[in-house]
Write a protein that holds these residues in place. Sequence first.
Motif, PDB file in Angstrom:
ATOM      1  N   UNK A 148       0.830  -1.208   0.000  1.00 24.20           N
ATOM      2  CA  UNK A 148       0.000   0.000   0.000  1.00 24.20           C
ATOM      3  C   UNK A 148       0.865   1.258   0.000  1.00 24.20           C
ATOM      4  N   UNK A 149       1.937   1.248   0.795  1.00 25.74           N
ATOM      5  CA  UNK A 149       2.814   2.412   0.874  1.00 25.74           C
ATOM      6  C   UNK A 149       3.524   2.658  -0.453  1.00 25.74           C
ATOM      7  N   UNK A 150       4.000   1.596  -1.070  1.00 24.46           N
ATOM      8  CA  UNK A 150       4.712   1.727  -2.351  1.00 24.46           C
ATOM      9  C   UNK A 150       3.777   2.272  -3.431  1.00 24.46           C
ATOM     10  N   UNK A 151       2.572   1.714  -3.501  1.00 26.29           N
ATOM     11  CA  UNK A 151       1.592   2.194  -4.487  1.00 26.29           C
ATOM     12  C   UNK A 151       1.258   3.662  -4.227  1.00 26.29           C
ATOM     13  N   UNK A 152       1.132   4.014  -2.950  1.00 26.01           N
ATOM     14  CA  UNK A 152       0.872   5.409  -2.609  1.00 26.01           C
ATOM     15  C   UNK A 152       1.988   6.327  -3.073  1.00 26.01           C
ATOM     16  N   UNK A 153       3.226   5.846  -2.916  1.00 29.53           N
ATOM     17  CA  UNK A 153       4.365   6.631  -3.369  1.00 29.53           C
ATOM     18  C   UNK A 153       4.353   6.859  -4.869  1.00 29.53           C
ATOM     19  N   UNK A 154       3.975   5.837  -5.618  1.00 23.05           N
ATOM     20  CA  UNK A 154       3.911   5.956  -7.075  1.00 23.05           C
ATOM     21  C   UNK A 154       2.826   6.930  -7.503  1.00 23.05           C
ATOM     22  N   UNK A 155       1.789   7.034  -6.701  1.00 18.91           N
ATOM     23  CA  UNK A 155       0.668   7.925  -7.028  1.00 18.91           C
ATOM     24  C   UNK A 155       0.845   9.328  -6.456  1.00 18.91           C
TER      25      UNK A 155
END
Length: 243
Positions: free
Chosen positions: A21-28
């Motif tokens: 979730x954190x990684x996806x948030x970073x990409x967004x």
Amino acid sequence: MIRAAWFSIVTVAATAYYSTLAIVGGLRGVPHEYYDGVQRGWARVLLRAAGVTVRAEGLENIEAGQAAILVSNHQSNFDIFSLFLTLPLSIRFVAKSELAQIPVLAQAMRAAGHVFIDRTDRRGSAGAMRLAGDRLRVEKLCLGLFPEGTRSRDGQLGRFKKGSFALAIETQLPIIPIAVDGGWQLAGRGRIRPGEVRILVGDQIPTLGKTAEDRDAVLAEVRAAVEGLLTSLRAGSEDSTPF
């Protein structure tokens, strides 16, 4: 042993899920508040899996959403989970460089804004902290430090290392002293025991205008504050908030 095995399984699964979730948030390019929710969710799952409850006092000493340096004693990994869960702050931690080598977790930590430092590289560490200080002020984040450098195995407060306070002074942000108690009794020798972690937050200590020459004095003041909080915590109180 059964609880420890169950906790290990939950830890791996929850860490993988929330790290993703954190990684996806970073990409967004999500705002930092998103990571606060991720961290609290991760902490809540792990504490429940371990059968650990948390009670906190002194939350009135915190201004929700402020930028600050959090200085706490350290007894177990439950300390980190408990701070994430209870404090109304955007908390990021200084992590040892070895954690930067763990796939997925390291990416998630970087995305959230946690700071990796190599304790053998003073110049590099100071540079990392200056950059972190800028981000803390702009995004209203709090940086968590455990100046004992290791976990206490018997609950006693250890010696504070000077490096943490050089890093804290670099940021010029107020220090919030915190006492955490109970974790040392809940984990060890491959066992997880259900129980309670208690937190007491103290009055803020300013660092604005302090320089490297003030490091030892700031260290002494903060350690005395944490020691006093730990003593008060163990004396007992009915004013704590359960989480």
